[in-house]
Design an enzyme around this catalytic site. Sequence first.
Site, short mmCIF file in Angstrom:
data_model
loop_
_atom_site.label_atom_id
_atom_site.label_comp_id
_atom_site.label_asym_id
_atom_site.label_seq_id
_atom_site.Cartn_x
_atom_site.Cartn_y
_atom_site.Cartn_z
N GLY A 94 0.84 -1.02 0.26
CA GLY A 94 0.01 -0.03 -0.12
C GLY A 94 0.82 1.29 0.05
N GLY A 95 0.10 2.36 -0.20
CA GLY A 95 0.98 3.63 -0.17
C GLY A 95 1.60 4.13 -1.47
N GLN A 96 2.17 5.16 -1.34
CA GLN A 96 2.54 5.78 -2.63
C GLN A 96 4.30 5.76 -2.65
OE1 GLN A 96 1.41 8.18 -4.81
NE2 GLN A 96 -0.96 8.01 -4.17
N GLY A 130 4.29 1.09 5.05
CA GLY A 130 3.59 0.53 3.61
C GLY A 130 3.57 -1.03 3.87
N CYS A 178 5.60 9.77 -0.05
CA CYS A 178 4.13 9.32 0.46
C CYS A 178 3.13 10.10 -0.20
CB CYS A 178 4.16 9.25 2.08
SG CYS A 178 5.46 8.45 2.77
N GLY A 214 6.22 -3.34 5.33
CA GLY A 214 6.47 -3.12 6.73
C GLY A 214 6.76 -1.52 6.63
N LEU A 215 7.94 -1.37 7.58
CA LEU A 215 8.14 0.18 8.00
C LEU A 215 9.81 0.57 7.49
CD1 LEU A 215 10.34 0.38 10.54
CD2 LEU A 215 8.47 -0.91 11.65
N THR A 251 8.11 6.18 -1.75
CA THR A 251 9.26 6.61 -0.60
C THR A 251 10.52 5.95 -1.16
OG1 THR A 251 9.68 6.12 1.67
CG2 THR A 251 8.95 4.27 0.52
#
Length: 228
Positions: A71-73, A139, A168, A150-151, A75
């Site tokens: 997920g997410g944009q 994400g 992000c 993960g992070l 990074t």
Amino acid sequence: MSQPVLVRRLGRQPYEPVWRAMQAFTDARGPETTDELWVLEHDPVFTLGQAGKWEHVLLPGDIPVVPVDRGGQVTYHGPGQIVAYPLFDLRRLKVGVRELVNRIEQALIDTLGEWNIVAGRRDGAPGVYVGDAKVAALGLRVRRGCSFHGLAFNVDMDLEPFHRINPCGYQGLAVTQVLDLGGPGSLAQVEDVLIGELARQFGLAPRMADPQLPLPATGDATRVAQSA
């Protein structure tokens, strides 16, 4: 009694082999497979999540851009940043996706608190912030009730590549790191605290495993690969 989590401290790794390994681990695992936590640094790379828009990748230059299944944009990952991948069976832990995000964020907030750095969340913008600056991004992906990805936690790194993207998906988002906030620049020192806080948030007992990516094995997804 707490369930175990195997912790693999993998050092510096290229992105794609680790991504493929966590996909394979997640696909091969069964109901009895022990959860794992992979902790590492990546070679410089931009990753673009499933909802990511290429317009947020401004001037990548010589750093590769890899579209991925989290997920997410967009990074950035690079040396001096801790990346942690919780490969957890959420059904066994009785944790939903929203709670997964909240607990990871809290582990990061409590890790920063070890050095009296006051951090918090932002509504609608997953991650951890100190003031207006983002210090950690999340994400995640859940498949068959199990988490991967993960992070990313900025510790002591070159922050310049963040200026080549809208981090992000937010134009002009300020980014910071532990060292600049008065904390340590040692990744190992921060990793030690983060591993403990993640284990505490999920009621897991960390056990150190071989610092190698596991093979997606026949019958046992936790078997360890021999060094190439």
